[in-house]
Design an enzyme around this catalytic site. Structure first.
Site, PDB file in Angstrom:
ATOM      1  N   CYS A 169       5.898  -0.084   7.297  1.00 58.24           N
ATOM      2  CA  CYS A 169       5.449   1.274   6.382  1.00 58.24           C
ATOM      3  C   CYS A 169       6.696   1.523   5.592  1.00 58.24           C
ATOM      4  CB  CYS A 169       4.974   2.371   7.475  1.00 58.24           C
ATOM      5  SG  CYS A 169       4.703   3.693   6.405  1.00 58.24           S
ATOM      6  N   LEU A 170       6.480   1.903   4.147  1.00 57.39           N
ATOM      7  CA  LEU A 170       7.366   2.221   3.341  1.00 57.39           C
ATOM      8  C   LEU A 170       8.408   3.671   4.001  1.00 57.39           C
ATOM      9  CD1 LEU A 170       6.054   1.317  -0.159  1.00 57.39           C
ATOM     10  CD2 LEU A 170       7.852  -0.167   1.219  1.00 57.39           C
ATOM     11  N   HIS A 214      -4.416   1.429   7.616  1.00 53.83           N
ATOM     12  CA  HIS A 214      -3.072   2.039   7.699  1.00 53.83           C
ATOM     13  C   HIS A 214      -3.272   3.381   6.605  1.00 53.83           C
ATOM     14  CE1 HIS A 214       1.536   1.635   7.888  1.00 53.83           C
ATOM     15  NE2 HIS A 214       1.318   2.286   6.825  1.00 53.83           N
ATOM     16  N   GLN A 221       2.917  10.004   1.207  1.00 55.77           N
ATOM     17  CA  GLN A 221       4.139   9.279   1.336  1.00 55.77           C
ATOM     18  C   GLN A 221       5.334   9.937   0.058  1.00 55.77           C
ATOM     19  OE1 GLN A 221       2.346   5.332   2.265  1.00 55.77           O
ATOM     20  NE2 GLN A 221       4.375   5.093   2.965  1.00 55.77           N
ATOM     21  N   GLY A 265       0.865  -1.101  -0.034  1.00 54.70           N
ATOM     22  CA  GLY A 265      -0.119   0.120  -0.131  1.00 54.70           C
ATOM     23  C   GLY A 265       0.978   1.248   0.109  1.00 54.70           C
ATOM     24  N   HIS A 273      -2.678   7.530   7.051  1.00 55.23           N
ATOM     25  CA  HIS A 273      -1.545   8.372   6.493  1.00 55.23           C
ATOM     26  C   HIS A 273      -2.584   9.671   6.167  1.00 55.23           C
ATOM     27  CE1 HIS A 273       2.358   6.389   6.206  1.00 55.23           C
ATOM     28  NE2 HIS A 273       1.713   5.215   5.670  1.00 55.23           N
TER      29      HIS A 273
END
Ligand code: NI
Length: 164
Positions: free
Chosen positions: A88-89, A130, A51, A46, A134
């Site tokens: 999380c990236l 999630h 991000q 995701g 964000h």
């Protein structure tokens, strides 16, 4: 399509509220395509627009059942509970144990502005929660039960690499 740069936990942009999308135009489609490519390249399940430093309510996900795009998502209802590992990236090299709903009903617009509804379960439900977090400037580290360290080997690798 082009890869976008993923920003990391120290970046204050990740703490901002994202704005609603109003124009379902070529620029949005380019953002969605770039986000899908960036997520795939990073082996993520995701990715939310903040991000990649775009403060708009746009999310892409692929939890193994194909690409899902959600614009202006709203959680309608949640049910049950699941506790498991999350990554999380934007928080590289870390994982945490997070409790999320087992089922989530979500309403969102597609890339053409049409409203859709979806019932999500298990990993997809976790992912939806999630990613919508964000969009509100929340990260999983804010709500995790505990950090998971690499020496916590419990033999369950299935979800452990799920980075969102
Ligand atoms: Ni994330």
């Amino acid at each position: 399509m082009a890869l976008r740069n993923i920003i990391y936990i120290e970046d204050p942009l990740l703490r901002k509220q994202s704005r609603k999308v109003e124009k379902f135009d070529a620029k949005l489609h380019k953002l969605l395509d770039d986000m899908a490519e960036t997520m795939k390249e990073a082996n993520g399940v995701g990715l939310a627009a903040p991000q990649v430093a775009v403060l708009r309510q746009v999310v892409v996900m692929d939890c193994g059942t194909g690409l899902i795009e959600m614009i202006n998502p709203e959680i309608l209802s949640t049910e049950g509970e699941q506790t498991g590992p999350e990554g999380c990236l934007s928080v590289p090299g870390r994982r945490g144990e997070v409790t999320r709903p087992m089922k989530v009903r979500v309403r969102f617009q597609d890339r053409y502005g049409e409203w859709q509804e979806m019932e999500c379960e298990e990993l997809l439900a976790r992912c939806v929660m999630h990613e919508t977090d964000h969009l509100k400037g929340r990260l999983y580290v804010d709500i995790m039960n505990q950090e998971i360290f690499d020496d916590d080997i419990d033999g369950e690798d299935d979800e452990e690499d799920a980075e969102e």
